[in-house]
Design an enzyme around this catalytic site. Structure first.
Site, PDB file in Angstrom:
ATOM      1  N   LYS A 120       0.815  -1.210   0.000  1.00  0.00           N
ATOM      2  CA  LYS A 120       0.000   0.000   0.000  1.00  0.00           C
ATOM      3  C   LYS A 120       0.855   1.270   0.000  1.00  0.00           C
ATOM      4  O   LYS A 120       0.396   2.324  -0.414  1.00  0.00           O
ATOM      5  CB  LYS A 120      -0.980  -0.030   1.163  1.00  0.00           C
ATOM      6  CG  LYS A 120      -2.052  -1.105   0.948  1.00  0.00           C
ATOM      7  CD  LYS A 120      -3.122  -1.094   2.009  1.00  0.00           C
ATOM      8  CE  LYS A 120      -4.264  -2.044   1.682  1.00  0.00           C
ATOM      9  NZ  LYS A 120      -3.903  -3.472   1.907  1.00  0.00           N
TER      10      LYS A 120
HETATM   11  C1  LIG Z   1      -4.533  -4.544   1.288  1.00  0.00           C
HETATM   12  C2  LIG Z   1      -3.832  -5.853   1.219  1.00  0.00           C
HETATM   13  C3  LIG Z   1      -4.249  -6.880   0.334  1.00  0.00           C
HETATM   14  C4  LIG Z   1      -5.489  -6.759  -0.529  1.00  0.00           C
HETATM   15  O1  LIG Z   1      -5.351  -5.821  -1.552  1.00  0.00           O
HETATM   16  P1  LIG Z   1      -6.630  -5.245  -2.329  1.00  0.00           P
HETATM   17  O2  LIG Z   1      -6.114  -4.131  -3.149  1.00  0.00           O
HETATM   18  O3  LIG Z   1      -7.586  -4.800  -1.254  1.00  0.00           O
HETATM   19  O4  LIG Z   1      -7.197  -6.356  -3.143  1.00  0.00           O
HETATM   20  C5  LIG Z   1      -3.495  -8.026   0.273  1.00  0.00           C
HETATM   21  N1  LIG Z   1      -2.390  -8.198   1.048  1.00  0.00           N
HETATM   22  C6  LIG Z   1      -1.977  -7.250   1.917  1.00  0.00           C
HETATM   23  C7  LIG Z   1      -0.780  -7.515   2.755  1.00  0.00           C
HETATM   24  C8  LIG Z   1      -2.671  -6.044   2.026  1.00  0.00           C
HETATM   25  O5  LIG Z   1      -2.249  -5.099   2.894  1.00  0.00           O
END
Ligand SMILES: *Cc1c(COP(=O)(O)O)cnc(C)c1O
Length: 477
Positions: A120
Site C-alpha cells: 500500500k
Molecule cells: C490490502 C492488502 C491486500 C489486498 O489488496 P486489495 O487491493 O484490497 O485487493 C493483500 N495483502 C496485503 C498484505 C494487504 O495489505
C-alpha cells in the site's frame, strides 16, 4: 481526459477534481472516459525506463491536468531508494520494485520495501505528496478520517505525517491487529496524526466512519476526506509496477506475462486490469482469495454475493478478510463495455444486501476476454506454501503473498512468466511465520525495537459523537 462515474449519473471530472474525493456523488466509482493507450512503439521506449520515468509516463496520461513539471517533481520526490529501501539511501533498492527470481519463469515482485512494509505504500506515498500539492494550490485543508484493520492505516499515516494542511484521524480496533502493526501506527509522534483506538472491532470502526461521512453538515464543515482503496489515484499509481515488472521479466514486447495477486478489495488486481487496458501485454490476472472467497466465487460461477460483516472469517491473511470488494464495480463497468445503466441495475441488488448473477445477464462469457481467473487458499495451504517457498526458494514470504503464490501456481502456463505480487513483508505477521516455520521472520534494519518505542494514541468508546468531538477539537491545529 475526463473521469466518469460507473453509475453514469454524475458529471465528468478532471483528475485533480476527483483526487481528494472518494465515491462519485451518484454512489459510483470514477473511471477514465477512455483509457489512454500505449502503442507497441510507446512500450518499446518504456522498456528502458527506470521507475520514476515509467511513473511519469503512465501518470502523465492519467493525470493530464497536472503540469508535467509538477508531476515530475512529485514523482521524483516520491519514488526514491530511501523511501522504498527500508530507509537506507544507499540501498540496493534503487529499482523501487525489484523482481526476485524464484526459479525459471517464476518471480516475486517486491512491493513491500516502503516505510510500512506493505504494497500500500507504493500508491499511498504518492497520494500524500499529491494531496499536499493540490491542497496548497487550492488554499484548502482536509481532515482524513479512516478505519483500519492494519495495513491501510499505517500506510496512510506514514504518507501523510508532517504534511501541510492535512490531519489524519485513524480509527483502529483495540484488538485484532498484530503488535507490530499497532506499534507502527502508535509510535508516530507527528502532531497531525491522531490514532483513535476504539473499544470494539474493525467493523465498529468502519461504522463510525460511515456515520460521520453521512452527516453532510459535519462532513462539509470539517472538510472530511478519505484515502480508502476506491480512490482513483491509488489504483492508477498501482498500475505502474505492472509495467515495471513486465519489462523486468521479458525481453520483447511480443511476450506475455501472468500476474498472481492476493486480493481483498480488488484494488491491486484492478490496477493490473487498468495496465492491461492501457496496452500492457498481460496474459492472465490471477485473483487469489483467502477463506473469504467472494471474488473466487464470482470468477467460478458468475455470482457476486457480498457477505455481511458477521459472515466474514478472521484468518491468518487478515488484510484479505473482506466481504465486499469495493473496487470490483470498476471491472464490471469495463466488462459491460461501460454500460452504466447495467451497472446501476446490478448494484441496485448489491446495495440492498443482495447479489447478482452475470450469467443471467449474458455477460459472464466476457470475463475470459479480460484474462481474469481465480482461486482460493486456506490456512493449511498458506502454511504449506510458506514452508515450500522457504525450502525450495530460500525465501520467506508473508501469509498474503503465500495465498497469491499458491493460487498463481495452479494457473501457471508453460512458457509464460508468472509474477507473484509480494503484498507485505513477513515481519508484519510474525505469529503466522512462527507457526509455519518455527522461527521468527527477519526484520528490516532499524525496526528491531519498534514495539518498545513510546506510543501515542487515545482509547475511545464506540461512539460517533465522541469521534466527531475529537475531530472538532483538532480541526484548527
Ligand atoms: C490490502 C492488502 C491486500 C489486498 O489488496 P486489495 O487491493 O484490497 O485487493 C493483500 N495483502 C496485503 C498484505 C494487504 O495489505
Amino acid at each position: 481526459m475526463n473521469y466518469v462515474s460507473t453509475r453514469g449519473n454524475a458529471p465528468a471530472q478532471t483528475f485533480s477534481h476527483i483526487l481528494l474525493g472518494g465515491l462519485a456523488p451518484d454512489g459510483g466509482l470514477y473511471m477514465p472516459e477512455v483509457y489512454p493507450g500505449f502503442s507497441p512503439d510507446d512500450l518499446a521506449v518504456m522498456r528502458d525506463m527506470d521507475y520514476r520515468e515509467l511513473a511519469l509516463t503512465v501518470l502523465a496520461r492519467l493525470a493530464d491536468d497536472v503540469s508535467i513539471a509538477d508531476l515530475k517533481e512529485l514523482v521524483d520526490r516520491t519514488y526514491t531508494a530511501a523511501t522504498y529501501g527500508h530507509g537506507r539511501a544507499d540501498s540496493a533498492f534503487g529499482e523501487i520494485t525489484p523482481v526476485r527470481r524464484l526459479e525459471d519463469g517464476l518471480y516475486l515482485l517486491e512491493l513491500s520495501n516502503g516505510p510500512t512494509l506493505a504494497f500500500k505504500d507504493m500508491a499511498m506515498q504518492l497520494l500524500g505528496n499529491l494531496f499536499e500539492y493540490a491542497l496548497d494550490k487550492a488554499g484548502q485543508d482536509i481532515n482524513i478520517l479512516g478505519a483500519t484493520s492494519g495495513d491501510t492505516g499505517s500506510a496512510a499515516e506514514y504518507a501523510m505525517r508532517g504534511k501541510k494542511n492535512v490531519r489524519v484521524f485513524m480509527l483502529s480496533p483495540l484488538e485484532g491487529m498484530t503488535r507490530f502493526q499497532q506499534a507502527q501506527m502508535y509510535s508516530l509522534q507527528d502532531a497531525n496524526i491522531h490514532n483513535l483506538v476504539a473499544r470494539g472491532v474493525f467493523d465498529d470502526c468502519q461504522d463510525i466512519v460511515k456515520a460521520v461521512s453521512n452527516d453532510l453538515e459535519f462532513k462539509t464543515r470539517y472538510r472530511i476526506g478519505a484515502v480508502n482503496s476506491i480512490n482513483w489515484a491509488r489504483v492508477a499509481a498501482q498500475s505502474i509496477y505492472y509495467f515495471k515488472a513486465y519489462f523486468a521479466v521479458t525481453e520483447s514486447n511480443d511476450q506475455k506475462v501472468s500476474f498472481a495477486v492476493p486480493s481483498g478489495n480488488f484494488g491491486n488486481v484492478c490496477a493490473g486490469h487498468i495496465a492491461r487496458m492501457m496496452g500492457l501485454p498481460i496474459h492472465k490476472l490471477i485473483v487469489a482469495s483467502n477463506e473469504n472467497d467472494v471474488l473466487d466465487e464470482f470468477f467460478r460461477t458468475g455470482v457476486y454475493r457480498p457477505r455481511s460483516a458477521a459472515e466474514t472469517a478472521h484468518t491468518s491473511s487478515p488484510s484479505m478478510d473482506i466481504s465486499k470488494a469495493s473496487n470490483f464495480e470498476r471491472f464490471v463497468f469495463d466488462l459491460t463495455g461501460g454500460d452504466s445503466a447495467k451497472v446501476r441495475e446490478l448494484w441496485h441488488a448489491v446495495d440492498q444486501g443482495g447479489a447478482f448473477d452475470l450469467k443471467q445477464h449474458g455477460l459472464f462469457d466476457r470475463v475470459a476476454d479480460f484474462g481474469m481467473v481465480s482461486g482460493k487458499s486456506c490456512h493449511k495451504d498458506r502454511m504449506a506454501t510458506i514452508r515450500m517457498a522457504a525450502e525450495k526458494f530460500a525465501t520467506v514470504i508473508d501469509p498474503h503473498t503465500a495465498d497469491g503464490l499458491k493460487v498463481g501456481l495452479e494457473h501457471r502456463d508453460a512458457g509464460i512468466p508468472l509474477v507473484c505480487l509480494e503484498t507485505a513483508l513477513p515481519a508484519k505477521f510474525e505469529d503466522a511465520i512462527v507457526e509455519a516455520l518455527g522461527r521468527k521472520p527477519e526484520r528490516p534494519a532499524g525496526l528491531e525495537d519498534l514495539e518498545s518505542l513510546p506510543q501515542r494514541y487515545e482509547v475511545l468508546d464506540v461512539n460517533t459523537e465522541t469521534v466527531k468531538a475529537v475531530i472538532a477539537a483538532h480541526a484548527n491545529d
